[in-house]
Design a protein around this motif. Structure first.
Motif: not given
Length: 208
Positions: A80-84, A96-99, A120-127, A152-156
């Motif tokens: 799962l990926q949460f953006h809020g 479920r695991p999440y980022i 969190a299994q990852g941090l997604l770096l977004d603008k 994990a660091l995820i570039l977006a």
């Protein structure tokens, strides 16, 4: 090895194109305001068509818990990926695991974010963008990412075929995440762009 996620998939053929080009993961957006939102029936068809060993990610933005449960019960998501503005307790509460997406504009101390989302299994770096939660096609100022956070660091954020090599070279992320950068229109991917993006991203890491 650099991992690559193609997000905002809305069509079976695009999911298959991503898998055939070597993507490690595909993302489905379960956020109705997004132009890349996918209905449950369409999501089921996409997920059923994918070959093994492609991670299936579901993206949410400040969802109601019942909505997340409904999706996870009907769609075989791996992650799962949460953006809020969700909390760690909320994100970790669905079996479920999440980022977690982190919205920023440039070099940032990521340790507070790691402490805020310890599961969190990852941090997604977004603008950072006041209008949308991701998918804006905008990039931020890149910097060498830390290697000692234990996550994990995820570039977006605004990644495209013509800039992903530079982004990978500067940041050395665990993974990159692209949506609008491989599209011909919102939700409609371009097979050639997907293939070239993946090639450029992985070639850049080998050169560093």
């Amino acid at each position: 090895m650099l991992r690559i996620k193609i997000c905002g998939i809305t069509r079976v053929e695009d999911a298959l194109a991503a898998a055939e080009a070597g993507a490690d993961a595909i993302g489905l957006v379960f956020y109705p305001p997004s132009p890349r939102h996918v209905e449950i029936v369409a999501a089921q068809a996409i997920l059923a068509a994918l070959p093994p060993f492609v991670t299936r990610v579901g993206l949410f933005v400040n969802p109601q818990p019942d909505w997340v449960r409904a999706i996870t019960e009907q769609c075989p998501l791996d992650l799962l990926q949460f953006h809020g503005d969700e909390t760690d307790d909320f994100c970790a509460g669905f079996g479920r695991p999440y980022i977690k997406a982190v919205r920023l504009s440039g070099p940032t101390d990521l340790r507070p974010w790691r402490e805020r989302y310890p599961r969190a299994q990852g941090l997604l770096l977004d603008k950072e963008n006041d209008r949308v939660y991701g998918g804006s096609g905008e990039s931020f100022s890149w910097w060498p990412l830390p290697t000692d956070l234990g996550v994990a660091l995820i570039l977006a954020g605004g990644l495209r075929v013509d800039n992903v090599a530079q982004a990978v070279w500067q940041t050395r992320p665990y993974a990159v995440d692209v949506s609008s950068g491989v599209e011909v229109s919102p939700g409609e991917k371009d097979r050639g762009k997907i293939r070239n993006f993946i090639h450029s991203a992985r070639a850049a890491l080998q050169e560093t």
